[in-house]
Design a protein around this motif. Structure first.
Motif, short mmCIF file in Angstrom:
data_model
loop_
_atom_site.label_atom_id
_atom_site.label_comp_id
_atom_site.label_asym_id
_atom_site.label_seq_id
_atom_site.Cartn_x
_atom_site.Cartn_y
_atom_site.Cartn_z
N LYS A 118 0.81 -1.21 0.00
CA LYS A 118 0.00 0.00 0.00
C LYS A 118 0.85 1.27 0.00
O LYS A 118 0.43 2.30 -0.53
CB LYS A 118 -0.93 0.01 1.22
N ARG A 122 0.19 4.44 -2.38
CA ARG A 122 -0.21 5.72 -1.80
C ARG A 122 0.43 6.90 -2.53
O ARG A 122 -0.20 7.96 -2.69
CB ARG A 122 0.19 5.74 -0.31
N TYR A 130 -6.91 4.96 -4.61
CA TYR A 130 -6.18 4.28 -3.54
C TYR A 130 -7.13 3.50 -2.63
O TYR A 130 -6.85 2.35 -2.27
CB TYR A 130 -5.38 5.28 -2.71
N ASP A 131 -8.25 4.11 -2.26
CA ASP A 131 -9.22 3.43 -1.39
C ASP A 131 -9.74 2.16 -2.05
O ASP A 131 -9.91 1.13 -1.37
CB ASP A 131 -10.38 4.37 -1.06
N SER A 134 -6.93 -0.37 -1.96
CA SER A 134 -6.68 -0.78 -0.59
C SER A 134 -7.77 -1.74 -0.10
O SER A 134 -7.47 -2.75 0.57
CB SER A 134 -6.61 0.44 0.32
N ASP A 135 -9.03 -1.43 -0.42
CA ASP A 135 -10.14 -2.30 -0.02
C ASP A 135 -10.01 -3.69 -0.66
O ASP A 135 -10.28 -4.71 -0.02
CB ASP A 135 -11.48 -1.68 -0.42
N ASP A 138 -7.31 -5.57 1.20
CA ASP A 138 -7.80 -6.02 2.51
C ASP A 138 -8.75 -7.21 2.36
O ASP A 138 -8.68 -8.17 3.14
CB ASP A 138 -8.53 -4.87 3.21
#
Length: 227
Positions: A118, A122, A130-131, A134-135, A138
């Motif tokens: 990440k 970033r 990015y979100d 990132s999700d 995860d």
């Protein structure tokens, strides 16, 4: 006696050298650990002026060249017109250098996403992209899955669109790459993709940059696949 004069000369030279070092520091300043620059993945060929987001006035001869380039653009070619608009607000923009940087950034982002890094993402993505990345990372990690991705090569990278909105320039690139993708579960079994198959993958990425900012980097602001 001669040794005394020689020693005096050495002292004088040392004083002159120290004076010059102090002068250079006062003019150039010195970098501290808090001034680390982020990697320049997608950037222009020339750095922005190093002052507080001011727009440097172009010399008359540079303005004339830019005007001639704009006049010679085919109004029926939307990509050429868009690139001309970007050059009007950012004289350092070069399409070939941009494409080279976009290709490099593509491989870095794809690998960082597969590896779940990440931190690297970033620095290259805007908040929304990015979100999403990132999700997805995860979600993959919660399921205990691992994504194995290898970019075998980039077959082509072409600019589809360029535009300027306010002080922000946008450039959209179509990247055709050869990739191997396989998602494996916690037991090492492949649940998606095929690690023995090379596929052509088409991605359409849009990069953006504040043309008045000192930072020459472009940020990935949108990713999509062709419909």
């Amino acid at each position: 006696m001669g040794d005394g004069f020689q020693a005096l000369d050495i002292i004088l030279f040392a004083m002159i050298a120290a004076f010059l070092v102090l002068r250079l520091r006062s003019v150039l300043g010195k970098r501290t650990g808090h001034q680390k620059r982020r990697p320049n993945m997608v950037s222009n060929s020339k750095p922005e002026p190093n002052h507080n987001d001011e727009v440097a006035e172009l010399p008359p001869e540079t303005q004339e060249i830019g005007a001639k380039e704009t006049e010679n653009v085919d109004p029926g070619d939307p990509v050429a017109s868009g690139l001309a608009a970007v050059r009007e607000v950012d004289s350092s923009f070069d399409a070939n250098n941009f494409i080279a940087g976009a290709r490099a950034a593509f491989e870095i982002v794809v690998k960082a996403f597969a590896d779940g890094e990440k931190g690297k993402l970033r620095d290259l993505l805007n908040n929304e992209v990015y979100d999403n990345f990132s999700d997805a990372i995860d979600h993959r990690e919660k399921k205990g899955e691992v994504l194995e991705t290898a970019v075998i090569g980039i077959k082509s990278a072409d600019i589809l669109e360029a535009r300027v909105e306010g002080r922000t320039a946008f450039v959209t690139v179509k990247v055709v790459s050869e990739q191997v993708n396989a998602t494996k579960n916690k037991d090492g079994l492949t649940v998606d993709g095929d690690e023995n198959q090379v596929l052509d993958v088409i991605d359409i990425w849009t990069f953006a940059r504040n043309t008045r900012a000192r930072d020459p980097n472009w940020t990935l602001v949108e990713t999509k696949s062709p419909q």
